[in-house]
Design an enzyme around this catalytic site. Structure first.
Site, PDB file in Angstrom:
ATOM      1  N   TYR A  84      -9.581  11.589   3.842  1.00  0.00           N
ATOM      2  CA  TYR A  84      -9.766  11.557   2.389  1.00  0.00           C
ATOM      3  C   TYR A  84     -11.077  12.232   2.004  1.00  0.00           C
ATOM      4  CZ  TYR A  84      -6.048   8.138   2.890  1.00  0.00           C
ATOM      5  OH  TYR A  84      -4.864   7.512   3.230  1.00  0.00           O
ATOM      6  N   HIS A 144       0.853  -1.194   0.000  1.00  0.00           N
ATOM      7  CA  HIS A 144       0.000   0.000   0.000  1.00  0.00           C
ATOM      8  C   HIS A 144       0.889   1.245   0.000  1.00  0.00           C
ATOM      9  CE1 HIS A 144      -4.043   1.678   0.440  1.00  0.00           C
ATOM     10  NE2 HIS A 144      -3.380   2.693   0.927  1.00  0.00           N
ATOM     11  N   ALA A 145       0.607   2.162  -0.957  1.00  0.00           N
ATOM     12  CA  ALA A 145       1.501   3.311  -1.191  1.00  0.00           C
ATOM     13  C   ALA A 145       1.624   4.196   0.044  1.00  0.00           C
ATOM     14  CB  ALA A 145       0.968   4.133  -2.362  1.00  0.00           C
ATOM     15  N   HIS A 176       2.391  14.450  -0.920  1.00  0.00           N
ATOM     16  CA  HIS A 176       2.811  14.341   0.476  1.00  0.00           C
ATOM     17  C   HIS A 176       4.257  14.816   0.634  1.00  0.00           C
ATOM     18  CE1 HIS A 176      -0.690  12.382   2.099  1.00  0.00           C
ATOM     19  NE2 HIS A 176      -0.575  11.313   1.354  1.00  0.00           N
ATOM     20  N   GLU A 228      -3.610  15.078   2.373  1.00  0.00           N
ATOM     21  CA  GLU A 228      -4.108  14.166   1.329  1.00  0.00           C
ATOM     22  C   GLU A 228      -4.485  14.910   0.053  1.00  0.00           C
ATOM     23  OE1 GLU A 228      -3.212  11.229   3.807  1.00  0.00           O
ATOM     24  OE2 GLU A 228      -3.666  11.143   1.685  1.00  0.00           O
ATOM     25  N   HIS A 247      -6.654   0.451   5.633  1.00  0.00           N
ATOM     26  CA  HIS A 247      -6.614   1.457   6.690  1.00  0.00           C
ATOM     27  C   HIS A 247      -7.141   0.949   8.013  1.00  0.00           C
ATOM     28  CE1 HIS A 247      -6.150   3.496   2.926  1.00  0.00           C
ATOM     29  NE2 HIS A 247      -5.736   4.580   3.535  1.00  0.00           N
ATOM     30  N   HIS A 286      -0.421  11.855  -6.114  1.00  0.00           N
ATOM     31  CA  HIS A 286      -0.911  11.908  -4.729  1.00  0.00           C
ATOM     32  C   HIS A 286       0.233  11.733  -3.735  1.00  0.00           C
ATOM     33  CE1 HIS A 286      -3.627  11.226  -1.323  1.00  0.00           C
ATOM     34  NE2 HIS A 286      -2.741  10.332  -0.964  1.00  0.00           N
ATOM     35  N   GLU A 287       1.048  10.699  -3.954  1.00  0.00           N
ATOM     36  CA  GLU A 287       2.153  10.426  -3.014  1.00  0.00           C
ATOM     37  C   GLU A 287       3.178  11.543  -3.068  1.00  0.00           C
ATOM     38  OE1 GLU A 287       0.091   7.389  -1.716  1.00  0.00           O
ATOM     39  OE2 GLU A 287       1.903   8.233  -0.815  1.00  0.00           O
TER      40      GLU A 287
HETATM   41  O1  LIG Z   1      -4.485   5.199   1.041  1.00  0.00           O
HETATM   42  C1  LIG Z   1      -4.406   5.969   0.112  1.00  0.00           C
HETATM   43  C2  LIG Z   1      -3.047   6.450  -0.388  1.00  0.00           C
HETATM   44  C3  LIG Z   1      -1.966   6.166   0.675  1.00  0.00           C
HETATM   45  C4  LIG Z   1      -1.565   7.437   1.516  1.00  0.00           C
HETATM   46  O2  LIG Z   1      -0.753   8.269   0.712  1.00  0.00           O
HETATM   47  O3  LIG Z   1      -2.712   8.183   1.877  1.00  0.00           O
HETATM   48  C5  LIG Z   1      -0.775   7.005   2.795  1.00  0.00           C
HETATM   49  C6  LIG Z   1      -1.598   6.080   3.688  1.00  0.00           C
HETATM   50  C7  LIG Z   1      -0.770   5.643   4.853  1.00  0.00           C
HETATM   51  C8  LIG Z   1      -0.777   6.374   6.052  1.00  0.00           C
HETATM   52  C9  LIG Z   1       0.012   5.956   7.148  1.00  0.00           C
HETATM   53  C10 LIG Z   1       0.808   4.809   7.011  1.00  0.00           C
HETATM   54  C11 LIG Z   1       0.830   4.099   5.801  1.00  0.00           C
HETATM   55  C12 LIG Z   1       0.061   4.516   4.724  1.00  0.00           C
HETATM   56  N1  LIG Z   1      -0.456   8.232   3.541  1.00  0.00           N
HETATM   57  C13 LIG Z   1       0.808   8.717   3.505  1.00  0.00           C
HETATM   58  O4  LIG Z   1       1.730   8.194   2.920  1.00  0.00           O
HETATM   59  C14 LIG Z   1       1.025   9.982   4.264  1.00  0.00           C
HETATM   60  C15 LIG Z   1       2.237  10.666   4.126  1.00  0.00           C
HETATM   61  C16 LIG Z   1       2.443  11.852   4.832  1.00  0.00           C
HETATM   62  C17 LIG Z   1       1.459  12.347   5.683  1.00  0.00           C
HETATM   63  C18 LIG Z   1       0.266  11.653   5.833  1.00  0.00           C
HETATM   64  C19 LIG Z   1       0.049  10.466   5.127  1.00  0.00           C
HETATM   65  N2  LIG Z   1      -5.498   6.441  -0.546  1.00  0.00           N
HETATM   66  C20 LIG Z   1      -6.811   6.053  -0.089  1.00  0.00           C
HETATM   67  C21 LIG Z   1      -7.917   6.973  -0.622  1.00  0.00           C
HETATM   68  C22 LIG Z   1      -7.903   7.052  -2.123  1.00  0.00           C
HETATM   69  C23 LIG Z   1      -8.490   6.210  -2.987  1.00  0.00           C
HETATM   70  N3  LIG Z   1      -8.289   6.644  -4.270  1.00  0.00           N
HETATM   71  C24 LIG Z   1      -7.555   7.756  -4.256  1.00  0.00           C
HETATM   72  C25 LIG Z   1      -7.095   8.561  -5.260  1.00  0.00           C
HETATM   73  C26 LIG Z   1      -6.357   9.660  -4.939  1.00  0.00           C
HETATM   74  C27 LIG Z   1      -6.076   9.947  -3.589  1.00  0.00           C
HETATM   75  C28 LIG Z   1      -6.534   9.138  -2.550  1.00  0.00           C
HETATM   76  C29 LIG Z   1      -7.277   8.050  -2.909  1.00  0.00           C
HETATM   77  C30 LIG Z   1      -7.094   4.582  -0.490  1.00  0.00           C
HETATM   78  O5  LIG Z   1      -6.287   4.031  -1.267  1.00  0.00           O
HETATM   79  O6  LIG Z   1      -8.088   4.068  -0.007  1.00  0.00           O
HETATM   80 ZN   LIG Z   2      -2.184  10.079   1.017  1.00  0.00          ZN
END
Ligand SMILES: O=C(CCC(O)(O)[C@H](Cc1ccccc1)NC(=O)c1ccccc1)N[C@@H](Cc1c[nH]c2ccccc12)C(=O)O
Ligand SMILES: [Zn+2]
Length: 617
Positions: free
Chosen positions: A513, A343-344, A377, A401, A503, A373-374
């Site tokens: 989100y 998971h990214a 961050h 996000e 999550h 998206h990444e």
């Molecule tokens: O989970 C993610 C992307 C991963 C993340 O970049 O949000 C990542 C999640 C994470 C948090 C904590 C530990 C491990 C993974 N968040 C981060 O990398 C992050 C980095 C810096 C600050 C806050 C969060 N997206 C969600 C929501 C989503 C779905 N489709 C999308 C399209 C575009 C953007 C978001 C989404 C998902 O896949 O359900």
């Molecule tokens: Zn994110």
């Protein structure tokens, strides 16, 4: 207690230096575990977690000795307000160990879960046809000859996106939940108990209240509810149109014309975004479609090229390039020789130099959006790196996000895709506009109810409104009532379907989100204004606008040094400091009109009794 503000400022200076070093060591250990899931790396990570928590507790003890609430400097008070919340380190050591152990076990289960090939599960009838019902029973007696080989990324993700066989989709949907959700049900319940205990030790009523405190406003829960009420009519229009197209494709036996949409048919393992059924649902087939996956492949794009393309958008605005080490140390493809957490995620190593992305990138349009998206961050991390350690965070989690998505809103326009050579001739016709807006809605509007309900469910679990007796039942009540989707096979309290979404086992909050998908359109509207854009909002492309870049930099470099409401004021030149659905409704305005005319005669919404409601075991 110590009322000496000068001594407090000295303490904060020492904390700032030490915290950066402790954080760096913890991030290194965490990175090693996430990019090489072994018992050894897990142990080292848990060890580092305890060292970090000990450090946090020591500094918390020192901080609470100061009478900080009477200090005169606002930023000093703000720093102490964050430092005096201890978080999970408030737990006794043995319980903290148990909590972090449970979290790692649940995250590992999710990350290494695999299922059997579809055809390996199926018996053939004497006639040679598949015995579809067998695959359902086969699970019980653990049919021999089935070796679980298929992981979620990239295999199940791609199969859910590309298969148009309802039976295969139903198998994949159920088998994933058997492998990833069900096994962690008990662990999650214990995890909730310990999370609540930690929250109460910090003065919160439960872990949900602790999570919501990140937004620093009273009535955040009501605010989110109000935003959803304003957005759900547009969602219902999209839902009705997509359902009608799925009825056309699969027939009424599979898709009830006036009921909820079965969750396995929407191109995504959780039915959270529907872009992968664009080919079935696109309003004007044959006209320009913005799915450039084929173009990416034909043009030989590699994951690295996708990352370079995203970086170039940021630098075109005058924003920061990725640091040199980013390109050396990131993991942008799934390794073939070890287990990783696919998971990214984007990583800040707390030393102002080391930033990385970990992503199992595939060459698709969806992954091009995720790459933006990444990288958003990382851009935010870079812009607030000169803030004190305590303020190096998003103004609120939704802001973090939103950053990358804001740029992706411009990068996804037909005009922009054409300018980078990913799209051929683009006409300015009404049909092309509707096709584009529809594709964007399959991502942004379809997502809203899921982004909303994930933490509605978890907040209720934390508060005790939902207990082990209705854990899965309540999940499907929300999925049915809010999102209008139903399970393709009967669900019971033996299952744990929320656990099959990253999550939940990873304990990452989700309402961020939902907030992001609202606020990113506020950002888009303001940046387009700064860029001098004229015309409909959905046609705006801020590419190369240094003015837009400057405004974004001014907002993001604040980090968490000011409440996010003030950051919104900066963004809107004082016009507002609240979350506002007007920009997203303006953006999709033309599509809403079109949907309402197309949906004449359709039932808008769904009748609850059409769903396969939960079988009471
Ligand atoms: O989970 C993610 C992307 C991963 C993340 O970049 O949000 C990542 C999640 C994470 C948090 C904590 C530990 C491990 C993974 N968040 C981060 O990398 C992050 C980095 C810096 C600050 C806050 C969060 N997206 C969600 C929501 C989503 C779905 N489709 C999308 C399209 C575009 C953007 C978001 C989404 C998902 O896949 O359900
Ligand atoms: Zn994110």
């Amino acid at each position: 207690t110590n009322t000496n503000e000068a001594e407090a400022i000295d303490f904060l200076g020492r904390y700032d230096r030490e915290a950066g070093q402790m954080c760096n060591k913890f991030m290194e250990a965490s990175w090693n575990y996430n990019t090489n899931v072994t018992d050894f790396n897990k142990r080292v990570m848990l060890q580092q977690q305890m060292i970090w928590s000990d450090f946090h507790r020591t500094k918390w003890n020192e901080a609470t000795n100061f009478a900080w609430k009477n200090f005169t400097t606002p930023t000093v008070r703000r720093m102490f307000s964050f430092l005096t919340v201890l978080g999970k380190a408030a737990l006794p050591r043995d319980k903290l160990k148990e909590l972090t152990g449970l979290l790692q076990e649940m995250k590992t289960t999710y990350s290494v879960a695999k299922i059997c090939r579809y055809d390996a599960r199926l018996r053939r009838l004497p006639s040679g046809d598949y015995d579809y019902d067998a695959e359902f029973e086969a699970d019980d007696d653990n049919q021999i000859g089935c070796i679980p080989t298929l992981p979620l990324e990239p295999h199940l993700t791609q199969m859910m996106a590309n298969s148009r066989d309802p039976d295969e989709l139903r198998y994949l949907w159920r088998a994933w939940r058997e492998a990833a959700g069900k096994p962690i049900r008990q662990k999650y319940l214990r995890f909730v108990e310990l999370s609540n205990e930690a929250a109460r030790l910090n003065g919160f009523s439960d872990a949900g209240e602790y999570w919501r405190s990140d937004y620093e406003i009273d009535g955040f829960r009501e605010e989110v509810e109000e935003l959803w009420q304003k957005l759900s009519p547009l969602y219902q229009q999209l839902h009705a149109y997509v359902r009608a197209k799925l009825v056309e494709k699969y027939g009424e036996e599979v898709v009830p014309r006036r009921g909820p949409i079965p969750a396995h048919l929407l191109g995504n393992m959780w039915a959270q975004t529907w872009t992968n059924v664009l080919d079935i649902t696109i309003p004007y087939p044959g006209r320009t479609s913005v799915d450039v996956t084929n173009a990416l492949r034909i043009q030989g794009y590699s994951p690295l090229a996708m990352f370079r393309l995203a970086e170039e958008f940021f630098t075109s605005l005058g924003l920061e390039p990725m640091p040199q080490t980013f390109w050396q140390r990131s993991m942008i493809q799934k390794p073939t020789d070890r287990e990783v957490v696919c998971h990214a995620s984007a990583w800040d190593f707390c030393n102002g130099r080391d930033y990385r992305i970990k992503q199992c990138t595939e060459v698709t349009m969806e992954h091009l959006v995720t790459t933006h998206h990444e990288m958003g961050h990382i851009q935010y991390d870079l812009l607030y790196r000169n803030q004190p350690f305590i303020f190096r965070d998003g103004a609120n989690p939704g802001f973090h996000e939103a950053v990358g998505d804001v740029l992706a809103l411009s990068a996804s326009t037909p005009r922009h895709l054409q300018s980078v050579g990913l799209l051929g001739n683009v006409d300015d016709s009404y049909e092309t506009d509707i096709n584009f807006l529809f594709a964007m809605a399959l991502d942004k509007i379809a997502f809203l109810p899921f982004g909303y309900l994930m933490d509605q469910w978890r907040w209720e679990v934390f508060s005790g409104d939902t207990t082990s007796s209705n854990l899965n039942n309540r999940w499907w009540e929300l999925r049915l009532g809010v999102q209008g989707v139903s399970p393709p096979v009967p669900r019971t309290e033996e299952d744990f379907d929320p656990g099959a979404k990253f999550h939940v086992p990873a304990n990452v909050p989700y309402v961020r989100y939902f907030v992001s998908f609202v606020v990113q359109f506020q950002f888009h509207a303001e940046l387009c204004k700064a860029a001098g854009h004229e015309g409909p909002l959905h046609r705006c492309d801020i590419y190369r606008s240094v003015k837009a870049g400057r405004l974004l930099r001014n907002v993001l470099s604040l980090g968490k040094s000011r409440p996010w409401t003030e950051a919104l004021s900066v963004l809107t030149s004082g016009r507002t400091n609240k979350l506002d659905v007007e920009p997203i409704l303006e953006y999709f305005g033309p599509l809403r009109t079109w949907l309402e005319s197309q949906n004449r005669g359709e039932l808008i919404g769904w009748r609850e009794n059409e769903a396969i409601v939960l079988q009471v075991t």
